[in-house]
Enzyme design. Sequence first.
Site, PDB file in Angstrom:
ATOM      1  N   ASP A  96      -3.746   3.625  -3.305  1.00  0.00           N
ATOM      2  CA  ASP A  96      -3.563   2.668  -4.401  1.00  0.00           C
ATOM      3  C   ASP A  96      -2.096   2.294  -4.610  1.00  0.00           C
ATOM      4  OD1 ASP A  96      -6.265   3.080  -4.771  1.00  0.00           O
ATOM      5  OD2 ASP A  96      -6.100   3.548  -6.908  1.00  0.00           O
ATOM      6  N   HIS A 147      -6.917  -4.370  -6.747  1.00  0.00           N
ATOM      7  CA  HIS A 147      -6.492  -3.379  -7.758  1.00  0.00           C
ATOM      8  C   HIS A 147      -5.754  -4.105  -8.890  1.00  0.00           C
ATOM      9  CE1 HIS A 147      -5.763   0.505  -9.393  1.00  0.00           C
ATOM     10  NE2 HIS A 147      -4.556   0.707  -8.932  1.00  0.00           N
ATOM     11  N   HIS A 151      -1.468  -4.779 -12.330  1.00  0.00           N
ATOM     12  CA  HIS A 151      -1.647  -3.369 -12.681  1.00  0.00           C
ATOM     13  C   HIS A 151      -1.147  -3.094 -14.104  1.00  0.00           C
ATOM     14  CE1 HIS A 151      -1.582   1.047 -12.111  1.00  0.00           C
ATOM     15  NE2 HIS A 151      -2.374   0.827 -11.093  1.00  0.00           N
ATOM     16  N   HIS A 242      -1.705   7.589  -3.176  1.00  0.00           N
ATOM     17  CA  HIS A 242      -0.964   6.369  -3.516  1.00  0.00           C
ATOM     18  C   HIS A 242       0.116   6.064  -2.466  1.00  0.00           C
ATOM     19  CE1 HIS A 242      -2.804   7.362  -7.361  1.00  0.00           C
ATOM     20  NE2 HIS A 242      -2.593   6.114  -7.744  1.00  0.00           N
TER      21      HIS A 242
END
Length: 296
Positions: A96, A147, A151, A242
Amino acid sequence: MTPLQPSPSLPPSPALRVTTWPVPVFLLLSAGLHLLALLAVLRSPSDWPWALGAVVLNHLAITLLGLWPRSTWLGDNITRLPAEAAARGEIALTLDDGPDPVLTPQVLDQLDAAGVKATFFVIAERAAAHPALLREIVRRGHSVQNHSWRHPHAFSVFGPRRIARELQQAQAFLHGATSERPTLFRAPAGLRNVFLDPLLHRMGLRLASWTRRGFDTRDGDTQRVLARLTRGLRGGDILLLHDGHCASTPEGRPVVLDVLPLLIAQAQQAGLRFVRLTDAWPAQTAVATINASVTP
Ligand SMILES: [Zn+2]
């Protein structure tokens, strides 16, 4: 400035399969509770404190469920691979918050060296700043998924219009830049609210969370991060690390770079095989369309 519109050379979108949003049972029950509370007050106005208390508690429960990333009470949420994939010993690695111009190329090299394909949930605004890196992720055979655009940390308190903007802007850019349409969405920090599920449904996206996560954005200890991912690891697990916002080891290295080779080696020694999330749900790719308009 990178254009955010899909390129004219995009393959034609399949027709959107418009189906009714399957309202989660918990939300149906919540609506019923509101109705009962209203009827109770109409019948006996002095009961209003009880009715109000029940409704407040219900809203509190809805809020808390949105802060539980693996919850399925507010709607569809992928937390494991399908049973058939689990039986085959397949697991999925998800990364991510990239792409990061320094870290992501190193992660890609580690994955290549181990012959592992992963799923990258990218922050689309970052991808727009590094479009060549985004295309490189796809060229190396990995899956790119949505995503959100920016964010935002306040995502879980956004109303439907702001959530829709985050989803759509990211979706339009990623489709245009990669010619592959994301079919999965992961909420920022896994936090969401009751408005998300109907929007995902209308856009042909599915919410995807994880089975276990390394907490590698907060913890730079390689062994601790590794242990969170490998303790009880088994077929069907979806793992979260990540390639953006990653914590550093005491030596100053992004912890993901130390964890990844160890994680891959342990999984492969255990006979597990890494797949992309889109390998597990290939039929889902026909559902989404970039043209799905969301006008809440
Ligand atoms: Zn994130």
